[in-house]
Every structure is written in C-alpha cells, then in structure tokens.
Write a protein that holds these residues in place. Sequence first.
Motif, PDB file in Angstrom:
ATOM      1  N   ALA A  13       0.836  -1.206   0.000  1.00 27.03           N
ATOM      2  CA  ALA A  13       0.000   0.000   0.000  1.00 27.03           C
ATOM      3  C   ALA A  13       0.872   1.258   0.000  1.00 27.03           C
ATOM      4  O   ALA A  13       0.582   2.226  -0.712  1.00 27.03           O
ATOM      5  N   ASP A  39      -6.053   5.760  -4.613  1.00 28.56           N
ATOM      6  CA  ASP A  39      -7.281   5.000  -4.368  1.00 28.56           C
ATOM      7  C   ASP A  39      -6.985   3.529  -4.099  1.00 28.56           C
ATOM      8  O   ASP A  39      -7.540   2.943  -3.169  1.00 28.56           O
ATOM      9  N   ALA A  40      -6.114   2.941  -4.893  1.00 31.21           N
ATOM     10  CA  ALA A  40      -5.747   1.527  -4.693  1.00 31.21           C
ATOM     11  C   ALA A  40      -5.043   1.349  -3.357  1.00 31.21           C
ATOM     12  O   ALA A  40      -5.313   0.392  -2.612  1.00 31.21           O
ATOM     13  N   SER A  41      -4.168   2.269  -3.028  1.00 32.44           N
ATOM     14  CA  SER A  41      -3.461   2.211  -1.752  1.00 32.44           C
ATOM     15  C   SER A  41      -4.435   2.317  -0.578  1.00 32.44           C
ATOM     16  O   SER A  41      -4.339   1.558   0.390  1.00 32.44           O
ATOM     17  N   SER A  42      -5.380   3.236  -0.673  1.00 27.19           N
ATOM     18  CA  SER A  42      -6.366   3.417   0.406  1.00 27.19           C
ATOM     19  C   SER A  42      -7.245   2.184   0.583  1.00 27.19           C
ATOM     20  O   SER A  42      -7.585   1.821   1.709  1.00 27.19           O
ATOM     21  N   ARG A  43      -7.621   1.537  -0.521  1.00 27.60           N
ATOM     22  CA  ARG A  43      -8.417   0.306  -0.402  1.00 27.60           C
ATOM     23  C   ARG A  43      -7.652  -0.760   0.379  1.00 27.60           C
ATOM     24  O   ARG A  43      -8.217  -1.429   1.240  1.00 27.60           O
ATOM     25  N   ILE A  44      -6.363  -0.892   0.089  1.00 29.32           N
ATOM     26  CA  ILE A  44      -5.544  -1.872   0.814  1.00 29.32           C
ATOM     27  C   ILE A  44      -5.434  -1.470   2.285  1.00 29.32           C
ATOM     28  O   ILE A  44      -5.575  -2.318   3.174  1.00 29.32           O
ATOM     29  N   ASN A  45      -5.178  -0.177   2.546  1.00 27.58           N
ATOM     30  CA  ASN A  45      -5.079   0.294   3.932  1.00 27.58           C
ATOM     31  C   ASN A  45      -6.346  -0.005   4.723  1.00 27.58           C
ATOM     32  O   ASN A  45      -6.280  -0.481   5.866  1.00 27.58           O
ATOM     33  N   LYS A  46      -7.496   0.253   4.122  1.00 27.43           N
ATOM     34  CA  LYS A  46      -8.765  -0.003   4.812  1.00 27.43           C
ATOM     35  C   LYS A  46      -8.964  -1.487   5.099  1.00 27.43           C
ATOM     36  O   LYS A  46      -9.422  -1.859   6.179  1.00 27.43           O
ATOM     37  N   LYS A  47      -8.586  -2.319   4.151  1.00 28.55           N
ATOM     38  CA  LYS A  47      -8.721  -3.755   4.352  1.00 28.55           C
ATOM     39  C   LYS A  47      -7.798  -4.237   5.477  1.00 28.55           C
ATOM     40  O   LYS A  47      -8.193  -5.057   6.304  1.00 28.55           O
ATOM     41  N   GLU A  85      -9.325  -3.147   8.801  1.00 27.96           N
ATOM     42  CA  GLU A  85     -10.480  -3.999   9.097  1.00 27.96           C
ATOM     43  C   GLU A  85     -10.031  -5.378   9.604  1.00 27.96           C
ATOM     44  O   GLU A  85     -10.508  -5.857  10.629  1.00 27.96           O
ATOM     45  N   LEU A 111      -3.681   6.172   5.244  1.00 27.65           N
ATOM     46  CA  LEU A 111      -4.960   6.635   4.680  1.00 27.65           C
ATOM     47  C   LEU A 111      -5.009   8.161   4.639  1.00 27.65           C
ATOM     48  O   LEU A 111      -5.393   8.755   3.627  1.00 27.65           O
TER      49      LEU A 111
END
Length: 99
Positions: A9, A19-27, A30, A48
């Motif tokens: 990320a 956007d791709a980095s943030s999706r990984i960070n959120k996952k 979680e 993020l």
Amino acid sequence: YGLVMSAMASHMGNRKQYDASSRINKKIIEQSLRLRHSEYVEKNLYSLMWNEENKKGLPEKENPERILCMKDCITIANYNKNQMRESWMKNRIKGILKD
C-alpha cells in the motif's frame, strides 16, 4: 498479511495510486481489528490520511485534521508500546507546527 500488504500500500501511494493504496489500507485496518492485531492499525490509519491529503493536494500545514489523526496514531502507538512510531509521529507533529 498486514506487514506485506502495508508495504504494498505504501509503495502504491508513493506511485500516486492513492485509491488503490487506500483500499488496501482499509482492508488491513479492518482485518487487524477483527484479529486484534492493533499494531497495523496506526500505520495504515496514517497512510490513509497521507493518501487523502496527497490526492486532494493539501499541504501538511493547511490540514488541521492531520494533527488530530496523528494524535490518534500516537495514542495507538503508545497502546502498542511502539516507542519508535510514537516518537516519529511526535517529531512529525512538531515539524508541522513549527513551520
């Protein structure tokens, strides 16, 4: 998972794929919360915030939410007894407020 994907990320964020980095960070956040691995929460929360700032083109000094997020990260680093990350974050805040 958190260790490897955090690096991925970060690399994506540095390449302006926010956007791709943030999706990984959120996952990662979680999954970390589900598994009670809080050591990955602080780093990815900071990432993020960094992604969002860069995506919007905000300088560090003009974003008061940055300081609040960084204070939350310091609290989490303190909870995790991660003195290195806590110290790094405190120095970043001092640098931002000094300028």
